[in-house]
Motif scaffolding. Structure first.
Motif, mmCIF file in Angstrom:
data_model
loop_
_atom_site.group_PDB
_atom_site.id
_atom_site.type_symbol
_atom_site.label_atom_id
_atom_site.label_comp_id
_atom_site.label_asym_id
_atom_site.label_seq_id
_atom_site.Cartn_x
_atom_site.Cartn_y
_atom_site.Cartn_z
ATOM 1 N N THR A 232 -2.291 9.568 -27.180
ATOM 2 C CA THR A 232 -2.781 10.928 -26.593
ATOM 3 C C THR A 232 -2.105 12.016 -25.796
ATOM 4 N N ASP A 233 -0.683 11.364 -25.414
ATOM 5 C CA ASP A 233 -0.281 11.850 -24.535
ATOM 6 C C ASP A 233 1.473 10.933 -24.811
ATOM 7 N N GLU A 234 2.511 11.916 -23.318
ATOM 8 C CA GLU A 234 3.896 10.277 -23.380
ATOM 9 C C GLU A 234 3.527 9.100 -23.112
ATOM 10 N N GLY A 235 2.643 8.716 -22.915
ATOM 11 C CA GLY A 235 2.290 7.315 -22.090
ATOM 12 C C GLY A 235 2.814 7.038 -20.867
ATOM 13 N N VAL A 236 2.307 6.056 -19.745
ATOM 14 C CA VAL A 236 3.541 6.140 -18.303
ATOM 15 C C VAL A 236 2.996 5.185 -17.985
ATOM 16 N N LEU A 237 4.669 4.632 -17.296
ATOM 17 C CA LEU A 237 5.565 3.643 -16.800
ATOM 18 C C LEU A 237 5.257 3.372 -15.472
ATOM 19 N N ILE A 238 4.236 2.651 -15.423
ATOM 20 C CA ILE A 238 3.451 1.854 -14.162
ATOM 21 C C ILE A 238 4.669 0.774 -12.914
ATOM 22 N N PRO A 239 5.566 1.201 -12.388
ATOM 23 C CA PRO A 239 7.101 0.546 -11.719
ATOM 24 C C PRO A 239 6.195 -1.003 -11.348
ATOM 25 N N SER A 240 7.359 -2.162 -10.951
ATOM 26 C CA SER A 240 6.481 -2.664 -10.698
ATOM 27 C C SER A 240 6.941 -3.251 -9.026
ATOM 28 N N ILE A 241 6.831 -3.982 -8.445
ATOM 29 C CA ILE A 241 6.501 -4.222 -7.362
ATOM 30 C C ILE A 241 7.826 -5.509 -6.618
ATOM 31 N N LYS A 242 8.950 -5.163 -5.815
ATOM 32 C CA LYS A 242 9.623 -5.894 -5.385
ATOM 33 C C LYS A 242 9.394 -7.082 -4.746
ATOM 34 N N VAL A 243 9.418 -8.184 -4.287
ATOM 35 C CA VAL A 243 8.980 -9.125 -3.730
ATOM 36 C C VAL A 243 9.990 -10.081 -3.654
ATOM 37 N N ASP A 244 9.673 -11.162 -2.915
ATOM 38 C CA ASP A 244 10.743 -12.494 -3.238
ATOM 39 C C ASP A 244 10.536 -13.133 -4.174
ATOM 40 N N VAL A 245 11.403 -13.875 -5.175
ATOM 41 C CA VAL A 245 9.900 -14.008 -6.685
ATOM 42 C C VAL A 245 10.768 -15.720 -6.140
ATOM 43 N N ALA A 246 10.102 -16.048 -6.808
ATOM 44 C CA ALA A 246 10.049 -17.719 -6.325
ATOM 45 C C ALA A 246 9.854 -18.412 -7.925
ATOM 46 N N ASP A 247 9.243 -17.833 -8.490
ATOM 47 C CA ASP A 247 8.996 -18.796 -9.940
ATOM 48 C C ASP A 247 8.554 -17.349 -10.881
ATOM 49 N N THR A 248 8.963 -16.785 -11.779
ATOM 50 C CA THR A 248 8.717 -15.931 -12.846
ATOM 51 C C THR A 248 7.710 -16.809 -13.919
ATOM 52 N N THR A 249 7.186 -17.823 -13.891
ATOM 53 C CA THR A 249 6.829 -18.098 -14.888
ATOM 54 C C THR A 249 4.555 -17.388 -15.600
ATOM 55 N N GLY A 250 4.519 -17.544 -13.986
ATOM 56 C CA GLY A 250 2.739 -17.823 -14.807
ATOM 57 C C GLY A 250 2.449 -16.036 -14.630
#
Length: 306
Positions: A232-250
């Motif tokens: 219906t429009d051009e869409g929207v980008l929702i930014p990620s939230i910066k954190v200290d990453v331990a494991d991206t698996t889940g």
């Protein structure tokens, strides 16, 4: 309390740290090792349950120790396991996961019993479909199970979230019956032929998926966040939230379980995606998959809601 039905995989995660991903023929000394509940379906069910939603799980496990532990896990997480059955011959599925020092991962899934979910298994859960506020499924089970799940949800007029992972071809006829689809960059490319590398290419891929018949597209973009589009429009980008990453698996499972739950709870898609982004951010600060899913009080504190 809103009801979420998850039709999908349950496997046991066998995880280890590694200084780097091994090359062919190379043995790498790693550690520590961790074993725990997993599978995209199981993880997403835990994500929804810990956020305070009433979750029913439909999957299949083996007649083995891992299968016994599956029922214990569902009980501990307050997940209704009425539609979790045991395969007479297949073992409970497993996932072999390596996580390197940059917190990137490589995963090999042996679906085992959950790869043998049949059409009849799904149809026997019709009551759960009728009572659900939303259905969430993935592609980590049998194609028969996925097709039947989408068809039954459509027949009953229930909103359905399809997380097309790990990628398998999905027919256009099925996509026309999907309410929300949540591919990552790779899955979006395999579905549409468009290489998703930024917001513009995400929009292009999303437009193709809308043309295929999906109602709403949510493309997850890793560190860049997620892109929402409904045509219906051009869409929207929702930014990620910066954190200290331990494991991206889940991360993806936390996002999908949360997104489906918040949509079922009446949140508009943008707000649901913002909250799902936060759930994913919290998940990657911990080691593991299902054990890393955040609880509702943790999410509220993270969002500054008290």
């Amino acid at each position: 309390m809103r009801k979420v039905l998850v039709v999908g995989s349950y496997v046991v995660d066998l995880m280890s740290r590694t200084p780097h991903m091994p090359s062919p023929g190379e043995t790498v000394l790693g550690g520590p090792f961790q074993m725990g509940p997993g599978g995209k379906g199981g993880n997403q069910a835990v994500a929804a349950a810990r956020l305070g939603y009433q979750v029913t799980m439909l999957t299949k496990v083996g007649h083995d120790t891992f299968g016994d532990e599956a029922f214990t896990n569902f009980k501990n997480e307050k997940i209704d396991a009425s539609y979790v059955s045991r395969h007479p011959e297949e073992a409970t599925g497993t996932a072999l996961i390596a996580v390197d020092e940059q917190s990137e991962n490589m995963i090999i899934v042996a679906p085992g019993a959950c790869g043998k979910i049949t059409k009849e298994d799904v149809l026997q859960a019709r009551k759960a479909f009728e009572e659900a506020d939303i259905i969430l499924t993935q592609l980590e089970t049998s194609q028969e199970a996925v097709e039947t799940t989408i068809e039954l949800a459509h027949e009953l007029g229930k909103p359905l979230v399809l997380n097309p992972a790990p990628f398998q071809p999905v027919s256009t006829d099925l996509l026309k019956k999907v309410t929300y689809i949540t591919p990552n960059e790779t899955e979006a490319r395999l579905l549409t032929g468009i290489h998703v590398v930024d917001e513009d290419t995400a929009r292009q891929a999303a437009k193709v998926l809308i043309e295929m018949g999906v109602d709403h597209v949510v493309i997850t973009l890793g560190k860049a966040g997620c892109f929402l589009f409904d045509g219906t429009d051009e869409g929207v980008l929702i930014p990620s939230i910066k954190v200290d990453v331990a494991d991206t698996t889940g991360a993806g499972d936390a996002f999908n379980g949360a997104l489906a739950s918040f949509v079922a709870d009446g949140y508009r898609l943008k707000e649901a995606a913002i909250r799902a982004n936060a759930a994913a951010a919290l998940a990657v600060t911990k080691w593991g998959t299902a054990p890393a899913m955040p609880y509702n009080h943790e999410l509220k504190a993270f969002l500054g809601e008290g």
